[in-house]
Design an enzyme around this catalytic site. Structure first.
Site, PDB file in Angstrom:
ATOM      1  N   TYR A  98       0.925  -1.204  -0.027  1.00  0.00           N
ATOM      2  CA  TYR A  98       0.150   0.092  -0.027  1.00  0.00           C
ATOM      3  C   TYR A  98       0.891   1.484   0.017  1.00  0.00           C
ATOM      4  O   TYR A  98       1.897   1.373   0.683  1.00  0.00           O
ATOM      5  CB  TYR A  98      -0.848  -0.141   1.294  1.00  0.00           C
ATOM      6  CG  TYR A  98      -1.746   1.009   1.367  1.00  0.00           C
ATOM      7  CD1 TYR A  98      -2.751   1.616   0.409  1.00  0.00           C
ATOM      8  CD2 TYR A  98      -1.488   2.082   2.592  1.00  0.00           C
ATOM      9  CE1 TYR A  98      -3.334   2.538   0.637  1.00  0.00           C
ATOM     10  CE2 TYR A  98      -2.282   3.156   2.397  1.00  0.00           C
ATOM     11  CZ  TYR A  98      -3.297   3.533   1.658  1.00  0.00           C
ATOM     12  OH  TYR A  98      -3.786   4.686   1.908  1.00  0.00           O
ATOM     13  N   ASP A 170      -0.874  -7.525   6.631  1.00  0.00           N
ATOM     14  CA  ASP A 170      -2.268  -6.447   6.151  1.00  0.00           C
ATOM     15  C   ASP A 170      -3.027  -7.455   5.444  1.00  0.00           C
ATOM     16  O   ASP A 170      -2.668  -7.865   4.273  1.00  0.00           O
ATOM     17  CB  ASP A 170      -1.346  -5.445   5.528  1.00  0.00           C
ATOM     18  CG  ASP A 170      -2.268  -4.421   5.027  1.00  0.00           C
ATOM     19  OD1 ASP A 170      -3.433  -4.585   5.087  1.00  0.00           O
ATOM     20  OD2 ASP A 170      -2.088  -3.169   4.768  1.00  0.00           O
ATOM     21  N   LYS A 195     -11.854  -0.322   4.506  1.00  0.00           N
ATOM     22  CA  LYS A 195     -12.219  -1.086   3.408  1.00  0.00           C
ATOM     23  C   LYS A 195     -13.470  -2.008   3.662  1.00  0.00           C
ATOM     24  O   LYS A 195     -14.496  -1.599   3.951  1.00  0.00           O
ATOM     25  CB  LYS A 195     -11.025  -1.391   2.794  1.00  0.00           C
ATOM     26  CG  LYS A 195      -9.847  -0.811   2.709  1.00  0.00           C
ATOM     27  CD  LYS A 195      -9.765   0.606   1.964  1.00  0.00           C
ATOM     28  CE  LYS A 195      -8.755   1.616   2.280  1.00  0.00           C
ATOM     29  NZ  LYS A 195      -7.329   1.166   2.221  1.00  0.00           N
TER      30      LYS A 195
END
Ligand SMILES: *Cc1c(COP(=O)(O)O)cnc(C)c1O
Length: 380
Positions: A98, A170, A195
């Site tokens: 990310y 993650d 999310k």
């Protein structure tokens, strides 16, 4: 109990005070004490809040951990995690991350003496090399953002533990509905609850789930000391999102599969990245490690930025916006949006080219998503 049932009930008893079936939003910053330092487990809402406690217990259970901690955002969770790794610590991280995670490592914590090295963890020999002479933390995303690379969590976990490093995963893309890293040996799971867990693009939140009690106590201490905590209202919304996570993930996947199949058949497409396609180089690992393939499809169009711009202009159902994991379909151009902070050379070397788009398939009718993509391709 099975997972879809646990989404609705784990860690979420009826409110002990009133019997309310849904966890009330306890909007109080402070709590009455019957005598100095005598309380009912709640003193000040940064330290603990009853709405947050329910969310944290639910997350711990769903990720098969001993404790959960909720944060103000995914990066709030990451910052707090990194506080446990003082200057001089060494992190070995996956080479596709990310963008905000990369920015925090490279542009912030490295200046304060944290050492971070990146390796493509699909290559186990290279990962074993990267772990020499020593590492404190192995930081993994799988599937990665935006290239949907997979990491063999069991294999990398074994290598990391042999080198004396803790493993953090993650799990934002897969969610515990599809993948539970602690069951594959991870010590820490990180989430951006913004999310899929929140699921409706209406809050920001993050979480850490810890495999063991002792580091969990240390991280709870850090959570209070650092203060990157979520509001009780946002905790309530994540809890509400969790209830439908199972059905939503199945619907996201139906949309993603429909879209991936349209893209895979089109000559104007250089490559489609979706773990559920037999053409994905790690499809076998996806089948073994995940119980579904998720809702994100990345695609590289031939024709670079011009083709990407044209495609985006013609989309009607997909909205051009950062973020992912909500009920509505979103499309992202990583090179100029989510991954703009990564220098071009580095970005392109890893495959984040100007023609790459990341599609977060929502839960609209899969046929409408497929039609939308087909019609946008028609304009190229
Ligand atoms: C969005 C995201 C983050 C950061 O979370 P925020 O809630 O935006 O701070 C971290 N990891 C992944 C994989 C993400 O998609």
């Amino acid at each position: 109990m099975r997972f879809d049932t646990r989404l609705i009930h784990s860690g979420q008893p009826a409110d002990p005070l009133t019997g309310a079936v849904n966890t009330p939003i306890y909007l109080s910053s402070t709590f009455k004490q019957s005598a100095p330092n005598r309380n009912r487990g709640y003193v000040y809402s940064r330290t603990a809040n009853p709405t947050r406690s329910v969310l944290e217990a639910a997350l711990a259970s769903l990720e098969s951990g001993r404790a959960g901690l909720a944060f103000s955002s995914g990066l709030g969770a990451l910052v707090t995690l990194l506080e446990a790794f003082p200057s001089g610590s060494r992190i070995v991280a996956m080479d596709d991350l990310y963008g905000g995670t990369w920015r925090l490592f490279e542009h912030h914590r490295k200046q304060f003496g944290l050492r971070v090295d990146y390796v493509d963890m699909r290559d186990l020999a290279a990962t074993a090399d990267a772990l020499r002479p020593s590492a404190d933390l192995v930081y993994v995303e799988s599937p990665t953002n935006p290239l949907l690379k997979l990491v063999d969590l069991k294999a990398v976990g074994r290598l990391a533990h042999a080198a004396g490093a803790a493993v953090a995963v993650d799990n934002t893309f897969a969610t515990p509905a599809l993948q539970r890293p602690i069951e594959s040996g991870a010590d820490i799971v990180l989430h951006s609850t913004t999310k899929y867990l929140g699921g409706h693009s209406d809050i920001l939140g993050g979480a850490l789930v810890l495999k063991e009690k002792r580091p969990a106590t240390e991280f709870a201490w850090l959570q209070n000391a650092v203060g990157a905590i979520p509001s009780p209202f946002d905790c309530f919304l994540v809890l509400r999102g969790l209830h439908t996570l199972g059905v939503r993930m199945r619907a996201h996947e139906a949309g993603a599969r429909a879209v991936a199949e349209v893209l895979a058949r089109d000559g104007r497409v250089l490559r489609v990245l979706y773990p559920g396609l037999a053409s994905h180089p790690q499809h076998a690992l996806a089948r073994r490690q995940m119980s579904g393939y998720g809702g994100i499809v990345s695609v590289e169009l031939s024709g670079g930025i011009r083709a990407a711009r044209r495609f985006l202009k013609r989309l009607r159902v997909f909205t051009l916006a950062e973020s992912l994991g909500g009920v509505e379909s979103l499309v992202d151009h990583p090179a100029t949006m989510t991954h703009a902070s990564v220098p071009r050379a580095e970005r392109e070397a890893h495959g984040v080219t100007d023609g790459l788009l990341r599609l977060s398939c929502g839960i609209e009718d899969p046929a409408d998503l497929a039609d939308d993509v087909r019609s946008a391709l028609g304009g190229l």
